[in-house]
Structure formats: structure tokens, C-alpha cells
Scaffold this motif. Structure first.
Motif, PDB file in Angstrom:
ATOM      1  N   VAL A 307     -18.493 -66.411 -82.572  1.00  0.00           N
ATOM      2  CA  VAL A 307     -19.434 -66.547 -83.513  1.00  0.00           C
ATOM      3  C   VAL A 307     -20.291 -68.044 -83.314  1.00  0.00           C
ATOM      4  CG1 VAL A 307     -20.128 -66.766 -85.819  1.00  0.00           C
ATOM      5  CG2 VAL A 307     -18.345 -65.209 -85.074  1.00  0.00           C
ATOM      6  N   ALA A 309     -22.796 -69.454 -84.723  1.00  0.00           N
ATOM      7  CA  ALA A 309     -23.251 -69.219 -85.960  1.00  0.00           C
ATOM      8  C   ALA A 309     -24.897 -70.065 -86.010  1.00  0.00           C
ATOM      9  CB  ALA A 309     -22.624 -69.826 -87.052  1.00  0.00           C
ATOM     10  N   GLN A 339     -23.708 -68.018 -92.832  1.00  0.00           N
ATOM     11  CA  GLN A 339     -22.535 -68.510 -91.991  1.00  0.00           C
ATOM     12  C   GLN A 339     -21.366 -67.887 -92.748  1.00  0.00           C
ATOM     13  OE1 GLN A 339     -22.581 -72.507 -91.912  1.00  0.00           O
ATOM     14  NE2 GLN A 339     -24.167 -72.604 -90.537  1.00  0.00           N
ATOM     15  N   LEU A 343     -19.206 -64.868 -90.881  1.00  0.00           N
ATOM     16  CA  LEU A 343     -17.923 -64.955 -90.634  1.00  0.00           C
ATOM     17  C   LEU A 343     -17.253 -63.670 -91.258  1.00  0.00           C
ATOM     18  CD1 LEU A 343     -17.176 -68.600 -91.108  1.00  0.00           C
ATOM     19  CD2 LEU A 343     -16.898 -67.399 -89.058  1.00  0.00           C
ATOM     20  N   TYR A 358     -15.015 -69.577 -83.756  1.00  0.00           N
ATOM     21  CA  TYR A 358     -16.477 -70.085 -84.406  1.00  0.00           C
ATOM     22  C   TYR A 358     -16.862 -71.524 -83.966  1.00  0.00           C
ATOM     23  CZ  TYR A 358     -19.149 -71.618 -88.594  1.00  0.00           C
ATOM     24  OH  TYR A 358     -19.939 -72.155 -89.646  1.00  0.00           O
ATOM     25  N   THR A 360     -20.589 -73.853 -84.108  1.00  0.00           N
ATOM     26  CA  THR A 360     -21.742 -74.452 -84.296  1.00  0.00           C
ATOM     27  C   THR A 360     -22.319 -75.557 -83.608  1.00  0.00           C
ATOM     28  OG1 THR A 360     -21.503 -76.170 -85.890  1.00  0.00           O
ATOM     29  CG2 THR A 360     -21.187 -73.727 -86.730  1.00  0.00           C
ATOM     30  N   ASN A 368     -19.047 -76.514 -90.765  1.00  0.00           N
ATOM     31  CA  ASN A 368     -17.851 -76.515 -89.618  1.00  0.00           C
ATOM     32  C   ASN A 368     -16.430 -76.155 -90.552  1.00  0.00           C
ATOM     33  OD1 ASN A 368     -19.190 -76.482 -87.007  1.00  0.00           O
ATOM     34  ND2 ASN A 368     -19.716 -78.635 -87.768  1.00  0.00           N
ATOM     35  N   LEU A 372     -14.842 -72.762 -92.465  1.00  0.00           N
ATOM     36  CA  LEU A 372     -13.490 -72.381 -92.141  1.00  0.00           C
ATOM     37  C   LEU A 372     -12.525 -72.449 -93.224  1.00  0.00           C
ATOM     38  CD1 LEU A 372     -13.158 -73.888 -88.680  1.00  0.00           C
ATOM     39  CD2 LEU A 372     -13.566 -71.237 -89.049  1.00  0.00           C
TER      40      LEU A 372
END
Length: 430
Positions: A307, A309, A339, A343, A358, A360, A368, A372
Motif C-alpha cells: 500500500v 497510500a 488511508q 488499509l 504500508y 507513504t 504514518n 497504523l
């Protein structure tokens, strides 16, 4: 055009950008169309002046005591180019198309202006509304990190191992004096000229033949950390024009499958030509079709879901300096929402024991570590993998030094490791 006329043109374009809130590239293109007497070297030099001014807009305006286009340009000549006062005065004569002569105040500011006592967002050249976010991300290094994001970026290339090795690629580009990148094992770095101009890679045989692709070292590192291997099933969920798709396919030696998709089908259009040029044969492009999702038959199937993103792009400001001044709080809120949705989709596509990567090109915690944390709270079956372990597993042990202090994953930045700003984290589905 003489050098003084170029300064005047840059001031004119900076005025347009500020008054009309236009992207710098569009303003530069329109100016070139309206001033066809300006040659390619003139346009390149003017563009470099405009972008340099935008890089240091806050600090330049503060030093010169003027937030006008002229004040910012003069400040950029001092802050970024370290041009002597006498040299600037020789260009600002008011004759022909040159800017008006320097005033006594401008001379004084140029000679003795200082950033002492200025707030962090001024010294670090980032928007004031992002000051809390930057402080949360960088702590005591916030000014230095901001200034690093305001400097020019080199040109980074990824060697396509489906066609050549790095040594052969270096020989084919020897006239551009490439150097191996520090972290990415297939990366090459080419310094930009003093005028900020990058080489015309589209005219280079090595590029046309698919030996190399333009890709920042940080982006290359993100792909390497995915752990994609030959024979795997891999999903590039936000493929865009395909930069990381190509990197993943190269890592997999054209074995296994990479599915490339994107919510915006228009962004996928360049991928077809890039795949052909690179000699990639194991990629399936899944473009969205109206309301029908491209992933209905791919649930729980993948060894790796990558991803990359959509984000604010705060980590790419070296390459897009005008973007930081056009960014607004509402855009950050929209990106965070997108995002979280992406996800959630990504989790559903990973098979048990598989990995979700993941990434960015943002330096903000909101995009970030905070994303998560929310994802992990909603999915108890997800396990964040230790960043140092993932780096060692990928054969990149030096990256362990860049483990985030704020949560899972790595934090890359121009100041710390010479790449664009990136957040990269790996989760495993239990």
C-alpha cells in the motif's frame, strides 16, 4: 535573455503563483507559451529561480523583510544560492528588462539579515499550520529537517535487473557521472547542476531501453522491504503509474504474479508503456470499472499487499516545493480518511501469514504511525513486525538506525538518510 531579465521573469511568475494559487509548473508553462522568444535554457533557468524561491519562501521573506515576489526571490539568491550582494546588484539595474535597482533597505537586509529569533516554521520553511505536526514528528530536529526538505533533490534511478546489472547501467550513463546509492542496492544517483537542471533522461538510450527507471532511493527501499520473492502473489494496491510495481516485478524475476490496481484508473494509464519498456511479464493490471471493484476475486489471496497510500506528499517537497504552500488542512483530513479506507481493503486481501506493507511519502505522524495504531486497534490479528528485523531480512541492516520512535516501521528523511521523506511499516496477518 540576459540574467537580469530572467530575474524579472521569475518575479512575474512568482506573482502569478501567489495571486492565482496556481501550481508552479502550470504558471511556468503559460509564461513560456506567452513568451516564445525565451529559449529552452532561458526557461530552465527561470524555472530553477522560481522553484528555489518557493523552497525557501518563509526564510527568504523574513531575511528580506518583504513577502513580495521580489523580496522572496532576493532572499532565495542569498539563502539558497549564496550569491554575493555585488553580483545581485549588478543584475538589478532597472535597464532593459532587469529588475529595479536594490534599495538601501534591500542592500542592508541582504548583507546583514538574520533568522535569529524567527519561529521554527520560518527557519525550517514549512507552513505555519503544520508546525505542531512537524514538531511532533521531528522534535528538536524540526528546523534542520525542514531545511533539508527545502533543498534540491538529486536524480535517483533504479536499475532494472530484468535487463542489466548496476555496473552495466553505470557504464551506459557514465557521461552523467552516476554514483551508487547508499541504501538501495539497485540505485544510482545523479547530481543536478548548479542551476538546478536535471539531465534529460527521456533522451538517454539507457532509459529508452528500459535499463533504468526514475525512482527516489526511499521509494526503492520501500519496495525492497516488502520481501517480495519469485513465485509469490503480490498486490500493489495503489499502483499509480507503476513505479513500485516495476520494482516488485524486478525483485520477483518475472516469476509469480503482481496485480496492479488503483482507485483512479487514469493514474494507471502510463503503466502499460512502462511495463513493456522494462520487459516485465508477470503483472496483471486491474483497472476499476465504474462501481465494480477490481478486487472482488482477490480476497485473502496475497503473500504481500503493498500500500503506497495517497498522502500529503510532505516527504517530496524537495521535488515539489510549491506543493507545501498549496497544501491545506482539509487535504490532510481527506488523505487520512482515504488511508484508513485503503488499509481496511488491504487487510482483506492478505492471506494468513502474509504481509501488509504500508508506505507513504509523508513525514507526518498523522499519516504514518497514527494510521497504523488505528488499524492495529481494529484488527487484533495484525502483528507489527520489528523494523530492524525487517531491514536485516531484506539485506539492509543499516536501515535499522531509522526505526521510528513513534510506532511501527521506519522513518526516512533527507536529513537522516539522504532520501525523500518516507514512512514504511510491515504488518503480518495472523
Amino acid at each position: 535573455m540576459n540574467p537580469g531579465a530572467r530575474l524579472s521573469a521569475a518575479i512575474e511568475i512568482l506573482d502569478v503563483i501567489e495571486m492565482q494559487r496556481r501550481p508552479a509548473a502550470d504558471a511556468l508553462k503559460d509564461w513560456g507559451t506567452a513568451h516564445r522568444y525565451a529559449g529552452s535554457k532561458d526557461r530552465a533557468a527561470i524555472g530553477s529561480l522560481v522553484y528555489d524561491s518557493l523552497r525557501v519562501r518563509n526564510s527568504a521573506a523574513h531575511v528580506m523583510g518583504a513577502a513580495s515576489a521580489r523580496g522572496i526571490l532576493l532572499g532565495a539568491l542569498r539563502e539558497l544560492r549564496a550569491m554575493p550582494l555585488d553580483a545581485v546588484a549588478a543584475l538589478c539595474t532597472g535597464e532593459g528588462y532587469a529588475p529595479a535597482p536594490l534599495t538601501d533597505e534591500e542592500r542592508g537586509r541582504y548583507a546583514d539579515g538574520t533568522l535569529e529569533g524567527a519561529p521554527d516554521h520560518v527557519r525550517g520553511d514549512y507552513p505555519e499550520w503544520l508546525a505542531p505536526s512537524f514538531a511532533a514528528a521531528f522534535g528538536a530536529d524540526v528546523v534542520a529537517e525542514g531545511r533539508a526538505l527545502a533543498r534540491r533533490a538529486p536524480v535517483d534511478l533504479r536499475v532494472n535487473r530484468l535487463k542489466v546489472d548496476r555496473d552495466k547501467a553505470m557504464r551506459s550513463l557514465a557521461h552523467l557521472r552516476p554514483e551508487p546509492t547508499v541504501h538501495a542496492r539497485d540505485g544510482l544517483r545523479i547530481a543536478v547542476g548548479e542551476d538546478g537542471r536535471a539531465p534529460a533522461l527521456a533522451a538517454e538510450p539507457a532509459y529508452v531501453k528500459g535499463f533504468v527507471e526514475v525512482q527516489d532511493e526511499g521509494s526503492q527501499v520501500a519496495a525492497l522491504l516488502s520481501g517480495a520473492k519469485p513465485g509469490m502473489q503480490v498486490l500493489d494496491l495503489c499502483a499509480g503509474s507503476g513505479g513500485k510495481t516495476l520494482a516488485l516485478a524486478s525483485m520477483m524475476e518475472n516469476k509469480g504474479q503482481v496485480f496492479a490496481t488503483d482507485l483512479d484508473g487514469r493514474r494507471l494509464m502510463p503503466i502499460y508503456d512502462r511495463l513493456a519498456r522494462a520487459g516485465v511479464r508477470n503483472v496483471q493490471v486491474r483497472a476499476p470499472k465504474g462501481r465494480q471493484t477490481a478486487l472482488d476475486d482477490l480476497q485473502g489471496r496475497f503473500d504481500v499487499v503493498f500500500v503506497d497510500a495517497p498522502c500529503t506528499g510532505t516527504g517530496t517537497w524537495r521535488r515539489n516545493p510549491d506543493a507545501k504552500w498549496r497544501l491545506r488542512p482539509g487535504a490532510l483530513e481527506e488523505r487520512i480518511k482515504a488511508q484508513d479506507e485503503i488499509l481496511a481493503t488491504a487487510v482483506s486481501c492478505v492471506k494468513p501469514g502474509g504481509r501488509l506493507v504500508y508506505a507513504t511519502c509523508s513525514v507526518l505522524r498523522e499519516e504514518n504511525e497514527d494510521r497504523l495504531a488505528k488499524l492495529l486497534a481494529a484488527h487484533p490479528n495484525l502483528l507489527p513486525l520489528d523494523a530492524a528485523h525487517v531491514a536485516r531480512e531484506a539485506g539492509l541492516p543499516d536501515l535499522a538506525a531509522f526505526a521510528s520512535p513513534h510506532g511501527p516501521g521506519l522513518r526516512l528523511s533527507p536529513l537522516r538518510c539522504g532520501t525523500d521523506g518516507f514512512g514504511i511499516a510491515t504488518l503480518m496477518v495472523g
